[in-house]
Design a protein around this motif. Structure first.
Motif, mmCIF file in Angstrom:
data_model
loop_
_atom_site.group_PDB
_atom_site.id
_atom_site.type_symbol
_atom_site.label_atom_id
_atom_site.label_comp_id
_atom_site.label_asym_id
_atom_site.label_seq_id
_atom_site.Cartn_x
_atom_site.Cartn_y
_atom_site.Cartn_z
ATOM 1 N N LEU A 16 37.622 -19.471 -11.092
ATOM 2 C CA LEU A 16 37.200 -20.929 -10.225
ATOM 3 C C LEU A 16 35.534 -20.868 -9.821
ATOM 4 N N PRO A 17 35.314 -22.122 -10.078
ATOM 5 C CA PRO A 17 33.686 -22.469 -10.006
ATOM 6 C C PRO A 17 33.151 -22.125 -8.546
ATOM 7 N N SER A 18 31.949 -21.994 -8.388
ATOM 8 C CA SER A 18 31.324 -21.731 -7.367
ATOM 9 C C SER A 18 31.485 -22.739 -6.075
ATOM 10 N N GLY A 19 31.837 -22.468 -4.956
ATOM 11 C CA GLY A 19 32.269 -23.330 -3.758
ATOM 12 C C GLY A 19 33.535 -23.561 -3.738
ATOM 13 N N VAL A 20 34.572 -22.869 -4.730
ATOM 14 C CA VAL A 20 35.961 -23.264 -4.653
ATOM 15 C C VAL A 20 36.608 -21.865 -4.418
ATOM 16 N N GLU A 21 37.692 -21.737 -3.739
ATOM 17 C CA GLU A 21 38.196 -20.501 -3.294
ATOM 18 C C GLU A 21 39.672 -20.889 -2.929
ATOM 19 N N VAL A 22 40.555 -19.867 -2.855
ATOM 20 C CA VAL A 22 41.926 -19.788 -2.616
ATOM 21 C C VAL A 22 42.246 -19.480 -1.192
ATOM 22 N N ILE A 23 42.576 -20.096 -0.195
ATOM 23 C CA ILE A 23 42.747 -19.602 1.272
ATOM 24 C C ILE A 23 44.176 -19.957 1.684
ATOM 25 N N ASP A 24 44.998 -18.761 1.692
ATOM 26 C CA ASP A 24 46.632 -19.125 2.078
ATOM 27 C C ASP A 24 47.332 -20.172 1.125
ATOM 28 N N GLY A 25 47.036 -19.969 -0.084
ATOM 29 C CA GLY A 25 47.610 -20.973 -1.020
ATOM 30 C C GLY A 25 46.892 -22.245 -1.251
ATOM 31 N N LEU A 26 45.985 -22.608 -0.340
ATOM 32 C CA LEU A 26 45.392 -23.642 -0.379
ATOM 33 C C LEU A 26 44.104 -23.770 -1.245
ATOM 34 N N LEU A 27 43.644 -24.452 -2.142
ATOM 35 C CA LEU A 27 42.615 -24.622 -2.948
ATOM 36 C C LEU A 27 41.616 -25.440 -2.159
ATOM 37 N N ALA A 28 40.514 -24.709 -1.680
ATOM 38 C CA ALA A 28 39.500 -25.408 -0.845
ATOM 39 C C ALA A 28 38.134 -25.493 -1.575
ATOM 40 N N PHE A 29 37.740 -26.906 -1.657
ATOM 41 C CA PHE A 29 36.409 -27.118 -2.004
ATOM 42 C C PHE A 29 35.365 -27.089 -1.130
ATOM 43 N N GLN A 30 34.459 -26.231 -0.862
ATOM 44 C CA GLN A 30 33.557 -26.460 0.261
ATOM 45 C C GLN A 30 32.182 -26.043 -0.277
ATOM 46 N N PRO A 31 31.445 -27.500 -0.221
ATOM 47 C CA PRO A 31 32.254 -28.952 -0.317
ATOM 48 C C PRO A 31 32.330 -29.134 -1.895
ATOM 49 N N VAL A 32 32.943 -30.300 -2.322
ATOM 50 C CA VAL A 32 33.082 -30.773 -3.794
ATOM 51 C C VAL A 32 31.762 -31.000 -4.360
ATOM 52 N N GLN A 33 31.800 -30.640 -5.429
ATOM 53 C CA GLN A 33 30.436 -31.018 -6.295
ATOM 54 C C GLN A 33 30.899 -31.474 -7.495
ATOM 55 N N MET A 34 29.796 -32.326 -8.251
ATOM 56 C CA MET A 34 29.793 -32.967 -9.356
ATOM 57 C C MET A 34 30.370 -32.125 -10.465
ATOM 58 N N SER A 35 30.063 -30.860 -10.527
ATOM 59 C CA SER A 35 30.525 -30.051 -11.403
ATOM 60 C C SER A 35 32.098 -29.563 -11.300
ATOM 61 N N HIS A 36 32.710 -29.970 -10.273
ATOM 62 C CA HIS A 36 33.985 -29.523 -10.040
ATOM 63 C C HIS A 36 34.987 -30.482 -10.724
#
Length: 542
Positions: free
Chosen positions: A60-80
Motif C-alpha cells: 500500500l502506498p504511503s499515507g494509506v493503512e488498514v485499520i480494523d478492516g477499513l482502508l484509510a487514506f490519511q489524507p488522499v494524495q494525487m498519487s493514490h
C-alpha cells in the motif's frame, strides 16, 4: 511546520463518492482529504486484506493503512489514484472485489445523490454511517454551496437537518460536516447532497390492493365466474411489481379450471395501477368457502386482498339480511352513544387496571394557539391558558402550553421540536383572527405563518410528524368561525379528514348551566380524542 502538521489543519473530507459513469465500483475523492473505504459487503467474522494492483498490505502506498478492516487514506494524495483490491477470508472461502479511486481537487466533496424535498419534508440525512459508527464525533454542521447556513437550522441525531419549512430558495448543494477523531488525529468528515424543491409530495412506491377486500361472490356449482383485482403500483411501471392469485393458499397453476392475467395502466396522468382477472371456467366444490387471494408484490412489500365464493342459499340470505339489519341497528346505536360509552369504559379501565407502563411521553397534549396581540385573540388566550387546562387537568390530563410551561431564555425552536415529540396529541386552537393581512388585494391568500413564526413552526413540526409518522395525533379546536382558506394546506387536509371540535364562547347569563352546559359535548369529544389513559395515572412496573 511539518508536512504531517499541515494535513491536520486541512478541511478533511470523508465521502462515499459517486461512481464514475461506465466503470464499476469507482469512486470520486478529493486530494488532501481523509477517505475511509469499507470492503463490501459488510460481513462479520471475516479477515480482510487490502492491496494495490494485486500486491499485499505491505504494497500500500504511503499515507494509506488498514485499520480494523477499513482502508484509510490519511489524507488522499494525487498519487493514490488507481485501483485497490480487498479480499475476505471467511467460512465460505475467499471473496474479493476491486475498487477504483479517482482523485481530484475540490473544496467541498462532489454531490453524492439528489433528494427531492417538499414544503413538509422529513428532513435531510447526513448519511455518514461509517463516521458516526466511530463514536468519536464532536460536532456536526451543514453548509450550502460550501458556505455556512444562515439562521438557526435544527440538527438532530446522526446529523439529520430539518429545514424550517422548505421552499424553492432551499434548493441547492448541501454538505454535512462532521468533526471526528480518527486514529488519534482530528479530522472533519463531509458528504454532499443536492436538494431540489417540488410542490408535489413524493408518493412511496409501496403497493396496495384496492379491491377485493373480503368480497363475497354468490355462485352456483358448475357455473363460470370472473374475479377482478385492482391494485396501486406506484409512480412507475419499472419497479419489479407483479400480481398473482391463490386458491386456499394453492397457486392457480395447479387447477385446469383457473386462468389469471394482469395488465398495468395509468390514472390521473402520474399514478400506475394493476388490474388482474381470475377466470374460473367451472366452479367446483373445492373453490367454495375457501379464501381466494389476489396478491401484488414488489421489492418493498407484499400485500393481498381476499375474495370468497359462496353458494346461493335463500334461507341463508334471509338470515344474513336479518343479522345485517340487527347489526346495523346496533351499530347505529353505538355511533349515537359512542363517546359516552368509550369514556365510561376508560373510567372503568382506570379503576380496575392495576398497573400501566409509561411509554416515555411527558405530556398528553401540546397546546398550540395564537398568542394575544388583538382583543379577539385575548379570548383564544383565555381559553388556552385558563379554561382548557382547568377542565382537562382535573381529569388527570397533563398539558404543555407555550407561554405557561416553557422557561424564558430557552431556544424556542429547540423547545418546540422536543416538546411536540414528547406529547401524545397536538391541540391546535384556531380563531377568526387567523386571516390574510392582504385579503382582498391579491388572489393568493397568505398564511398565518408569514408573521407568526413560532406558531408556524409548532404547526409544521407537529403536523409533519402526524402525517408521516402518525404521531402526535392532531386535534383541531375552533373558536368562532374560521376561514380555512387562510391556513396551510396541511391543516385544511386534517380538517377534511377528521373535522374539528367547536368551542362556543360562554353566555353572559349568570345561570351556571347555561354558561357551561352548552359546551358539554365539546369537552366529552375532546376527552374522547385524547389518550385513553391520562399520563397522570401512569406508573412504571418495578
Amino acid at each position: 511546520m511539518t508536512a504531517a502538521g499541515w494535513v491536520i489543519l486541512l478541511s478533511v473530507t470523508f465521502t462515499v463518492a459517486q461512481k464514475l459513469s461506465g466503470e464499476a465500483d469507482t469512486y470520486h475523492v478529493s486530494a488532501g482529504y481523509l477517505f475511509v473505504l469499507r470492503c463490501p459487503p459488510e460481513d462479520k467474522n471475516t479477515n480482510v486484506t487490502w492491496s494495490r494492483r494485486g500486491g499485499h498490505n505491505l504494497s500500500l502506498p504511503s499515507g494509506v493503512e488498514v485499520i480494523d478492516g477499513l482502508l484509510a487514506f490519511q489524507p488522499v494524495q494525487m498519487s493514490h489514484n488507481g485501483s485497490y483490491t480487498c479480499e475476505k477470508r471467511g467460512v465460505t472461502g475467499v471473496t474479493g472485489e476491486t475498487i477504483g479511486l479517482s482523485v481530484s481537487s475540490e473544496k467541498c466533496p462532489e454531490v453524492h445523490e439528489n433528494k427531492r424535498i417538499t414544503a413538509v419534508n422529513e428532513g435531510v440525512p447526513c448519511k455518514q454511517t461509517e463516521i458516526f459508527n466511530l463514536k468519536t464525533t464532536t460536532h456536526t454542521r451543514w453548509l450550502k454551496e460550501c458556505k455556512p447556513l444562515q439562521g438557526s437550522i435544527p440538527v438532530e441525531d446522526q446529523g439529520l437537518m430539518r429545514l424550517n419549512g422548505a421552499s424553492e430558495s432551499d434548493a441547492g448543494n448541501y454538505t454535512c460536516m462532521v468533526d471526528v477523531t480518527f486514529n488519534g488525529r482530528k479530522f472533519t468528515a463531509a458528504r454532499s447532497i443536492r436538494l431540489t424543491f417540488s410542490k408535489i409530495p413524493v408518493v412511496a412506491e409501496i403497493p396496495n390492493v384496492i379491491y377485493p377486500q373480503q368480497e363475497v361472490v354468490m355462485v352456483k356449482e358448475g357455473m363460470a365466474v370472473e374475479l377482478k383485482c385492482k391494485a396501486y403500483i406506484g409512480l412507475s411501471e419499472e419497479n419489479d411489481t407483479f400480481m398473482y392469485w391463490t386458491v386456499d393458499n394453492v397457486s392457480t397453476e395447479d387447477f385446469t379450471q383457473l386462468n389469471d392475467s394482469w395488465v398495468s395502466f395509468q390514472e390521473d396522468g402520474r399514478v400506475y395501477y394493476g388490474l388482474s382477472t381470475l377466470s374460473i371456467s367451472e366452479v367446483r366444490r373445492q373453490f367454495i368457502n375457501v379464501p381466494i387471494t389476489c396478491c401484488v408484490q414488489n421489492t418493498l412489500k407484499l400485500v393481498c386482498g381476499v375474495a370468497l365464493l359462496q353458494e346461493a342459499d335463500h334461507s341463508a340470505l334471509y338470515t344474513s339480511v336479518s343479522l345485517c339489519i340487527s347489526a346495523s341497528l346496533a351499530f347505529a346505536a353505538f355511533l349515537f352513544f359512542k363517546v359516552d360509552l368509550v369514556l365510561a369504559y376508560r373510567k372503568l379501565l382506570r379503576h380496575f387496571s392495576k398497573q400501566q407502563i409509561s411509554d416515555g411521553k411527558l405530556y398528553d397534549a401540546y397546546v398550540s394557539f395564537l398568542h394575544p396581540d388583538t382583543i379577539t385573540s385575548d379570548v383564544t388566550a383565555n381559553f388556552a391558558l385558563q379554561i382548557l387546562p382547568k377542565e382537562m387537568e382535573k381529569h388527570g390530563y397533563s398539558l404543555f402550553i407555550r407561554g405557561r410551561d416553557d422557561c424564558p431564555g430557552e431556544a424556542v425552536h429547540d423547545v418546540i421540536a422536543a416538546m411536540v415529540r414528547r406529547c401524545h396529541r397536538l391541540i391546535i386552537i384556531l380563531s377568526p383572527e387567523i386571516r390574510s393581512s392582504t385579503e382582498g388585494e391579491t388572489e393568493e391568500v397568505e398564511t398565518l405563518c408569514d408573521n407568526q413564526t413560532q406558531l408556524c413552526y409548532e404547526q409544521k413540526i407537529g403536523v409533519h410528524d402526524a402525517l408521516t409518522r402518525n404521531e402526535p395525533r392532531v386535534i383541531l379546536v375552533e373558536i368562532g368561525s374560521v376561514d380555512y382558506r387562510c391556513l396551510p394546506e396541511s391543516l385544511r387536509y386534517i380538517k377534511r379528514k377528521q373535522g374539528a371540535l367547536k368551542w362556543k364562547k360562554p353566555s353572559l347569563k349568570t345561570n351556571k348551566c347555561i354558561k357551561f352546559c352548552s359546551n358539554r359535548n365539546f369537552w366529552k369529544s375532546l376527552r374522547y380524542n385524547m389518550p385513553s389513559v391520562p399520563s397522570g395515572t401512569l406508573h412504571t412496573i418495578v
